[in-house]
Design an enzyme around this catalytic site. Sequence first.
Site: not given
Length: 298
Positions: A45, A79, A101, A131, A207, A231
């Site tokens: 990312s 990303d 993004d 997105e 997520g 995460t």
Amino acid sequence: MPLVPTGQIVAAGPVCAFNVITLEHAEAIVAGAEAAGRPVILQISENAVRFHGRRLPPIAAATRAVASTAMVDVALHLDHVVSPDLWRQAPEHDFGSIMVDASALPYQENVAATRAAAEFAHARGLWVEAELGTIGGKDGEPPVDPHAPGSRTDPGEAASYVAQTGVDALAVAVGSTHAMTTRSAVLDHSLIGRLRAAVAVPLVLHGSSGVPDEELRRAVLAGIVKVNIGTALNVAFTGAVRGTLAPRPGLVDPRRYLTPAREAMAETVTRFCRTVAGEVGPRGAVSAAGLTSAVTES
């Protein structure tokens, strides 16, 4: 093995995509995917690039080198890229895809920025994800109430957005949030189905660390093809480091605590890969244990 184009892996989906922050992340993701016998997407990312002094080449080269040793198909994905200067570097570092993004921009500006990035990427053979909707939880922003007005992706707007931008995949807001450290998200499976019917490109779930096993499986059955996880790896990594160092305050050799941390991430990768592939059971289920520590979103 050589890198595989992202579009090829997604076309054969469903597939997990995991965020790389350190060399240990890349090694763990490949090891975990090999144990599951599943293809995988390694994602770097813009936040991870920022962590590495805003230099893409070193972490990209290291991740690419790890991928080249894999015994399963691996793709490399750039990303959550906000900066055009960064996504323009993707072709020279062998990325097979980028996620543009522009979600924080007003809709028409989002469309224009994403279309420009897609035109650049497609001219160089790259697959493009974008997105639409508000997923929340990135860069320390608070999680979004999934019932708040405008927080969910509208199917009609999604169809128009894909047509106008020319993207190859769409990340949608259906109830998950970035940086969740508890697996308590409840997804809108009916909305996923409506989006699948409205949009002619693969749907992506961001997520996913906060989404329970059964919710993930239902999301895949409803139409999600690419499942992004970040995460959960950081929770596994940090928990293993803490567990190793706590009883041994004099330990200074990083290999002693990075080894169990890497192994914990690999196990997490294997479990997610099996769950998304439908191999849910005593060996394949993803444990919720430990997903309670605060970590930095990749």
